[in-house]
Design an enzyme around this catalytic site. Structure first.
Site, PDB file in Angstrom:
ATOM      1  NE  ARG A 203       3.924  62.755  19.492  1.00 38.50           N
ATOM      2  CZ  ARG A 203       2.614  62.950  19.629  1.00 38.50           C
ATOM      3  NH1 ARG A 203       1.758  62.049  19.181  1.00 38.50           N
ATOM      4  NH2 ARG A 203       2.159  64.053  20.193  1.00 38.50           N
TER       5      ARG A 203
ATOM      6  CE1 TYR B  49      19.440  41.157  16.754  1.00 40.88           C
ATOM      7  CE2 TYR B  49      17.296  42.177  17.072  1.00 40.88           C
ATOM      8  CZ  TYR B  49      18.673  42.248  17.090  1.00 40.88           C
ATOM      9  OH  TYR B  49      19.284  43.425  17.444  1.00 40.88           O
TER      10      TYR B  49
ATOM     11  CG  ASP C 249      12.671  40.122  11.437  1.00 35.38           C
ATOM     12  OD1 ASP C 249      13.068  40.649  10.387  1.00 35.38           O
ATOM     13  OD2 ASP C 249      13.199  40.338  12.548  1.00 35.38           O
TER      14      ASP C 249
ATOM     15  CE  LYS D 239      20.526  45.034  11.635  1.00 33.19           C
ATOM     16  NZ  LYS D 239      19.508  45.647  12.488  1.00 33.19           N
TER      17      LYS D 239
END
Length: 381
Positions: A50, A103, A175, A200
């Site tokens: 982690r 978005y 972004d 993406k």
């Protein structure tokens, strides 16, 4: 010797051959914990996955190199990256400015979750930099920009908005998902933080979900790394490996995405069923000159409105054969969707609601002839 070429960095940054075996590809370190050399004696800095994992480290170093940043951090999703960033830099009483057509997931996170912490927000058309300046308050701590925006492909002048944010004591966050680091590098234009849904274009194959933050300032990177570890929404080793594999071909893919998009746009522009096309590569696009200045090419995302309204848009989405009806974007395959009913449904009834006749396409890397023919047959009905 230092190599500056983007494609070279994409293939080699953070990805030296494995010291033990000589493996050219970074291994998948599918482990949760690591043997230590005595109590507190970490072997190469790893103790628990982690906190850090060698496969994730390779991806983070590569992304930082591609965005010309001081540090990169990889997350389980783009929304996990956004959530970690906002929890790190905002406190109750702060204010954030977001795009007027943000978005839907970002809008939902800020309006339904972040607002409950006592953070206020305003949605502003950031294609108008003076509107951004007017929206600034003493308590504004973040100006959040998408450029191009999702789904209306609006273009924001990154350099100017970064100055406005900094003059007001705020961070400028961009972004960069639609453009990818290949087409645009906001940190070099003055932004403080870059956000990616690596699901993406960075991953590029629709086979992995992930997110990333890349920062210009190493101290902010340390704060974010603390929260990344504390909150725990990290990219797993296999996800990091898949994303890293996708990164290697990002340059050549983005060239083809952009070329195909330009062909599709030319066909849509001349079609009688199409009322308006949104694409920053068009001379008629209000942000074209800015996009030309801050982007290498104009990308693979295209949106358009139909003359016959929402019903025609919905029917079009169901008639394509090569374009697959589905959410997401940026994969090698072409996708088509209806934002109002799909990715941006969360904005319905708000000031960010998208046009009902809007169709958004993610233009893939198939044959350009086939993509144009598919849209033309679908438009003809």
């Amino acid at each position: 010797m230092k190599f500056d070429g983007f494609e070279t960095r994409a293939i080699h940054a953070g990805q030296e051959p494995d010291a033990g075996t000589g493996a050219v590809v970074v291994p998948i370190y599918q482990t949760s914990t690591y043997a230590q050399d005595g109590v507190g004696g970490l072997r190469q800095g790893y103790e628990y996955s982690r906190t850090a994992n060698p496969t994730r480290t390779a991806l983070e170093e590569c992304l930082a190199a591609l965005e010309s940043g001081a540090r990169g951090l990889a997350f389980a999703s783009g929304m996990a990256a956004e959530d970690t960033l906002l929890r790190t830099v905002l406190s109750p009483g702060d204010h954030i400015i977001i795009p007027g057509d943000a978005y839907g997931g970002t809008f939902r996170l800020i309006s339904k979750v972040v607002e409950r912490w006592g953070v206020s927000w305003d949605a502003v058309d950031q294609t108008d930099v003076e509107a951004v300046r007017a929206a600034m308050r003493p308590e504004t701590k973040v100006v959040w920009t998408e450029t191009p925006t999702n789904p209306l492909l609006g273009i924001t002048d990154i350099e100017t908005v970064a100055r406005i944010a900094h003059d007001g004591g705020a961070l400028h966050v961009v972004d960069n998902t639609f453009a990818s680091p290949y087409l645009q590098q906001p940190l070099t234009l003055g932004a403080d933080v870059v956000v990616h849904s690596t699901t993406k274009y960075v991953g590029g194959h629709s086979d992995v979900v992930g997110g990333a933050l890349i920062v210009a300032d190493a101290e902010l990177g340390e704060r974010l790394a603390f929260h990344q570890n504390t909150m725990g929404a990290v990219a797993g080793p296999f996800d990091a490996w898949l994303t890293l594999r996708g990164v290697k071909t990002l340059g050549v893919r983005m060239d083809r995405h952009s070329e195909n998009a330009e062909r599709v746009v030319a066909a849509l522009e001349g079609h009688p069923a199409v009322r308006r096309v949104y694409y920053p590569g068009l001379d008629s696009h209000p942000g074209h000159k800015i996009a030309e200045r801050q982007m290498r090419a104009f990308g693979g995302m295209v949106s358009f409105e139909l003359r016959d309204g929402e019903k025609a848009a919905l029917e079009l989405c169901e008639r394509t054969k090569v374009f697959t009806l589905g959410e997401s974007l940026g994969g090698v395959e072409s996708l088509i969707e209806h934002p109002g009913r799909m990715t941006h449904a969360s904005t319905a009834g708000s000031a960010l609601e998208v046009p009902a006749d809007l169709v958004r396409i993610s233009v893939g890397i198939e044959s350009g002839d086939d993509l144009v023919a598919d849209l033309e047959q679908a438009l003809e009905g």
